[in-house]
Design a protein around this motif. Structure first.
Motif, PDB file in Angstrom:
ATOM      1  N   ILE A 256       0.853  -1.184   0.000  1.00  0.00           N
ATOM      2  CA  ILE A 256       0.000   0.000   0.000  1.00  0.00           C
ATOM      3  C   ILE A 256       0.891   1.236   0.000  1.00  0.00           C
ATOM      4  O   ILE A 256       1.757   1.379   0.863  1.00  0.00           O
ATOM      5  CB  ILE A 256      -0.937   0.003   1.222  1.00  0.00           C
ATOM      6  CG1 ILE A 256      -1.794  -1.262   1.195  1.00  0.00           C
ATOM      7  CG2 ILE A 256      -1.807   1.259   1.220  1.00  0.00           C
ATOM      8  CD1 ILE A 256      -2.849  -1.339   2.255  1.00  0.00           C
TER       9      ILE A 256
ATOM     10  N   ILE B  99       1.167   5.398   0.159  1.00  0.00           N
ATOM     11  CA  ILE B  99       0.397   6.533   0.682  1.00  0.00           C
ATOM     12  C   ILE B  99       1.181   7.804   0.397  1.00  0.00           C
ATOM     13  O   ILE B  99       2.325   7.934   0.819  1.00  0.00           O
ATOM     14  CB  ILE B  99       0.191   6.358   2.200  1.00  0.00           C
ATOM     15  CG1 ILE B  99      -0.566   5.052   2.463  1.00  0.00           C
ATOM     16  CG2 ILE B  99      -0.523   7.562   2.798  1.00  0.00           C
ATOM     17  CD1 ILE B  99      -0.642   4.675   3.917  1.00  0.00           C
TER      18      ILE B  99
ATOM     19  N   LEU C 205      -2.792   5.024  -2.508  1.00  0.00           N
ATOM     20  CA  LEU C 205      -3.685   5.952  -1.822  1.00  0.00           C
ATOM     21  C   LEU C 205      -3.086   7.355  -1.913  1.00  0.00           C
ATOM     22  O   LEU C 205      -1.876   7.535  -1.784  1.00  0.00           O
ATOM     23  CB  LEU C 205      -3.852   5.548  -0.355  1.00  0.00           C
ATOM     24  CG  LEU C 205      -4.346   4.123  -0.089  1.00  0.00           C
ATOM     25  CD1 LEU C 205      -4.454   3.872   1.409  1.00  0.00           C
ATOM     26  CD2 LEU C 205      -5.692   3.871  -0.765  1.00  0.00           C
TER      27      LEU C 205
ATOM     28  N   LEU D 221      -4.981   8.094   6.040  1.00  0.00           N
ATOM     29  CA  LEU D 221      -4.711   6.986   5.117  1.00  0.00           C
ATOM     30  C   LEU D 221      -3.822   5.934   5.766  1.00  0.00           C
ATOM     31  O   LEU D 221      -4.024   4.734   5.550  1.00  0.00           O
ATOM     32  CB  LEU D 221      -4.065   7.519   3.825  1.00  0.00           C
ATOM     33  CG  LEU D 221      -4.942   8.456   2.988  1.00  0.00           C
ATOM     34  CD1 LEU D 221      -4.161   8.978   1.788  1.00  0.00           C
ATOM     35  CD2 LEU D 221      -6.197   7.733   2.522  1.00  0.00           C
TER      36      LEU D 221
ATOM     37  N   ASN E   8      -6.043   4.023   8.025  1.00  0.00           N
ATOM     38  CA  ASN E   8      -6.931   3.152   7.250  1.00  0.00           C
ATOM     39  C   ASN E   8      -6.186   1.964   6.642  1.00  0.00           C
ATOM     40  O   ASN E   8      -6.706   0.847   6.595  1.00  0.00           O
ATOM     41  CB  ASN E   8      -7.627   3.943   6.152  1.00  0.00           C
ATOM     42  CG  ASN E   8      -8.790   3.174   5.578  1.00  0.00           C
ATOM     43  OD1 ASN E   8      -9.857   3.101   6.192  1.00  0.00           O
ATOM     44  ND2 ASN E   8      -8.577   2.531   4.435  1.00  0.00           N
ATOM     45  N   SER E   9      -4.962   2.219   6.218  1.00  0.00           N
ATOM     46  CA  SER E   9      -4.215   1.160   5.528  1.00  0.00           C
ATOM     47  C   SER E   9      -3.999  -0.044   6.451  1.00  0.00           C
ATOM     48  O   SER E   9      -3.886  -1.175   5.985  1.00  0.00           O
ATOM     49  CB  SER E   9      -2.876   1.686   5.023  1.00  0.00           C
ATOM     50  OG  SER E   9      -1.991   1.906   6.102  1.00  0.00           O
TER      51      SER E   9
ATOM     52  N   MET F 229      -6.291  -2.778   5.975  1.00  0.00           N
ATOM     53  CA  MET F 229      -6.355  -3.292   4.607  1.00  0.00           C
ATOM     54  C   MET F 229      -5.406  -4.465   4.396  1.00  0.00           C
ATOM     55  O   MET F 229      -5.043  -4.775   3.279  1.00  0.00           O
ATOM     56  CB  MET F 229      -6.023  -2.166   3.617  1.00  0.00           C
ATOM     57  CG  MET F 229      -7.002  -1.012   3.675  1.00  0.00           C
ATOM     58  SD  MET F 229      -6.417   0.422   2.743  1.00  0.00           S
ATOM     59  CE  MET F 229      -6.524  -0.180   1.073  1.00  0.00           C
TER      60      MET F 229
ATOM     61  N   PRO G  82      -2.155  -4.917   4.915  1.00  0.00           N
ATOM     62  CA  PRO G  82      -0.960  -4.620   4.117  1.00  0.00           C
ATOM     63  C   PRO G  82       0.184  -5.569   4.457  1.00  0.00           C
ATOM     64  O   PRO G  82       0.283  -6.031   5.586  1.00  0.00           O
ATOM     65  CB  PRO G  82      -0.592  -3.202   4.563  1.00  0.00           C
ATOM     66  CG  PRO G  82      -1.070  -3.137   5.984  1.00  0.00           C
ATOM     67  CD  PRO G  82      -2.314  -3.990   6.043  1.00  0.00           C
TER      68      PRO G  82
ATOM     69  N   ILE H  20       3.912  -1.146   3.845  1.00  0.00           N
ATOM     70  CA  ILE H  20       3.340   0.192   3.744  1.00  0.00           C
ATOM     71  C   ILE H  20       4.461   1.124   3.289  1.00  0.00           C
ATOM     72  O   ILE H  20       5.539   1.137   3.873  1.00  0.00           O
ATOM     73  CB  ILE H  20       2.788   0.652   5.103  1.00  0.00           C
ATOM     74  CG1 ILE H  20       1.688  -0.303   5.569  1.00  0.00           C
ATOM     75  CG2 ILE H  20       2.246   2.075   5.006  1.00  0.00           C
ATOM     76  CD1 ILE H  20       1.240  -0.053   6.986  1.00  0.00           C
TER      77      ILE H  20
ATOM     78  N   SER I 147       8.559  -1.729   5.989  1.00  0.00           N
ATOM     79  CA  SER I 147       7.961  -0.510   5.476  1.00  0.00           C
ATOM     80  C   SER I 147       9.040   0.485   5.066  1.00  0.00           C
ATOM     81  O   SER I 147      10.158   0.449   5.559  1.00  0.00           O
ATOM     82  CB  SER I 147       7.045   0.107   6.534  1.00  0.00           C
ATOM     83  OG  SER I 147       5.973  -0.779   6.771  1.00  0.00           O
TER      84      SER I 147
END
Ligand SMILES: Nc1ncnc2c1ncn2[C@@H]1O[C@H](COP(=O)(O)OP(=O)(O)O)[C@@H](O)[C@H]1O
Ligand SMILES: [Mg+2]
Length: 440
Positions: free
Chosen positions: A240, A242, A258, A276, A279-280, A283, A285, A288, A312
């Motif tokens: 994901i 962002i 995103l 975001l 929220n991620s 999801m 992930p 990230i 990440s």
């Protein structure tokens, strides 16, 4: 009035009448055809169709023109009628990497790293404002005196910034940045930004799920480097990304992009990087990637990194690797959740593994200037162990920056983690192979 002044006045008048006529013929064209009817055609077909109609209109109603004048006028009228006016052909030209409109009659472009002034412009400030309206209305924004600055993105991905009078004294200003094909880490090696061993090591660190921060000043190549590093995330992981304005171009299949959103015209609907990031986490992930941390989202990112979302990647604005660690601390403390300083420090010690610091040198090159491993443990003051430092020599007669990338062995716990992940470590970083042998 002297002769020179009179000539100048004539020239101005001539230009004015010419500009007026572009607007006139554009209106005539639009009254003859319905642009919506062209929706099924591609850009080239639309252009051809419109050129034909303008040609007919000119023959029927227009002044006598030379072939050349006629050709120029037809093209300008069609440019104005089609979408972004004179900007259209520039946007279609792949070699143009930046388009800068400084008021209606001054357009600069960047091509092959060189900025050039074009011999063209918008017919009038009105035309330019109409084009601006078209750009920003695509993203449901508006530009006017009350909101004179807007960031937007064209459907084709280019990033657009608009700023108008009274803030811009030279007239409505558009800056369009096109994203060239992203650099791979290999390409950055060939540009001299880092050496092959370091690239191999960084790839191993990314694959081994180290949390890596790319730090540097504005324009030092952070986003570029982050993008190159992200190339080593295995293709089967759910990634994901962002960002404030989507710049990353990941090549993997399973990527969710995103992008944050500023408030709308009524001042509502803002979605921040922080929203975001939060929220991620819901999801599922596996990685990230945060384009740049600038505020309270840093805390959420650290928490994510500390709760199983390792591997990440993010960038942060900082002047040195050491500075980057303190920047993260400051940014994390901007959250409304009041967390004691020591607790934030512990979060950083636990979350961040590697800082890659980038710098820009006087010859315009960008290089990895430091790589620091966060070696401090919980309850300790920050301590970085450097595994790379770039030592720049003063520029020689060629004005190029030469220097040496000094490299040092990985701290043992880092080397062990890389090897445990089945990755190899180049000899200069102190370990021999991926078969379980520990570094010398
Ligand atoms: N290693 C590099 N060598 C040469 N040019 C680079 C390098 N990295 C980035 N660039 C160029 O520098 C500019 C700024 O890069 P970018 O990654 O957007 O910087 P930042 O995110 O730090 O502001 C871009 O035009 C990019 O193509
Ligand atoms: Mg950037």
């Amino acid at each position: 009035m002297g002769l020179k002044d009179r000539l100048e006045a004539d020239r101005r008048a001539e230009r004015r009448s010419d500009l007026g006529s572009v607007a006139h013929w554009r209106e005539r064209l639009l009254s003859e055809i319905n642009l919506d009817d062209l929706a099924m055609l591609d850009m080239q077909q639309r252009r051809t169709r419109l050129e034909k109609v303008v040609g007919h209109l000119l023959s029927r109603e227009g002044p006598v023109l030379s072939d050349r004048e006629r050709g120029v006028l037809v093209r300008r009228v069609v440019d104005e009628a089609l979408g972004l006016g004179v900007l259209e052909p520039l946007l279609e030209d792949e070699s143009v990497t930046e388009i800068m409109v400084n008021g209606h009659d001054t357009i600069y472009i960047e091509r092959n790293g060189k900025v050039e002034l074009l011999d063209m412009g918008f017919a009038s400030e009105d035309q330019l404002m109409q084009t601006i309206d078209r750009i920003v209305s695509q993203v449901n924004r508006r530009v006017d005196e009350s909101s004179p600055m807007v960031d937007a993105r064209l459907p084709s991905g280019e990033r657009v910034n608009v700023i108008i009078p009274p803030l811009a004294l030279t007239g409505p200003t558009i800056t369009i940045r096109r994203f060239p094909k992203p650099f791979t880490l290999q390409k950055l090696v060939s540009l001299g930004s880092l050496d092959t061993d370091t690239a191999v090591l960084l790839a191993s660190l990314v694959r081994s799920r180290f949390n890596v921060i790319v730090a540097g000043g504005t324009g030092t190549g952070k986003t570029t480097f982050l993008n190159a590093l992200s190339g080593f995330v295995p293709n089967d992981e759910r990634i994901i990304t962002i960002e404030d304005s989507a710049e990353l171009q990941l090549q993997q299949d399973h990527v969710i992009r995103l992008e944050s959103r500023p408030p709308n015209m009524e001042g509502v609907g803002q979605v921040t990087i922080r929203d975001l990031v939060k929220n991620s986490l819901r999801m599922r992930p596996e990685r990230i990637i945060v384009g740049e941390v600038r505020g309270a989202e840093t805390l959420d990112m650290l928490q994510a990194m500390n709760t199983g979302h390792d591997g990440s990647l993010a960038t942060v604005h900082a002047n040195s690797a050491q500075d980057a660690v303190y920047r993260l601390l400051t940014l994390a403390s901007m959250s409304e959740v009041k967390i004691p300083f020591e607790a934030l420090r512990d979060q950083i010690n636990a979350a961040i593994d590697v800082i890659v610091q980038l710098s820009r040198y006087p010859d315009g090159t960008r290089k990895v200037s430091e790589i620091g491993i966060v070696a401090s443990e919980r309850h300790e003051e920050f301590r970085l162990e450097h595994i790379l430092r770039f030592d720049a020599q003063p520029p020689g007669p060629d004005r190029k920056v030469h220097g040496v990338h000094h490299r040092f062995p990985l701290p043992p716990h880092v080397a062990q983690r890389v090897i445990a992940a089945g990755e190899s470590i180049p000899a200069v970083f102190g370990a021999r192979s991926a078969n379980g042998s520990s570094p010398a």
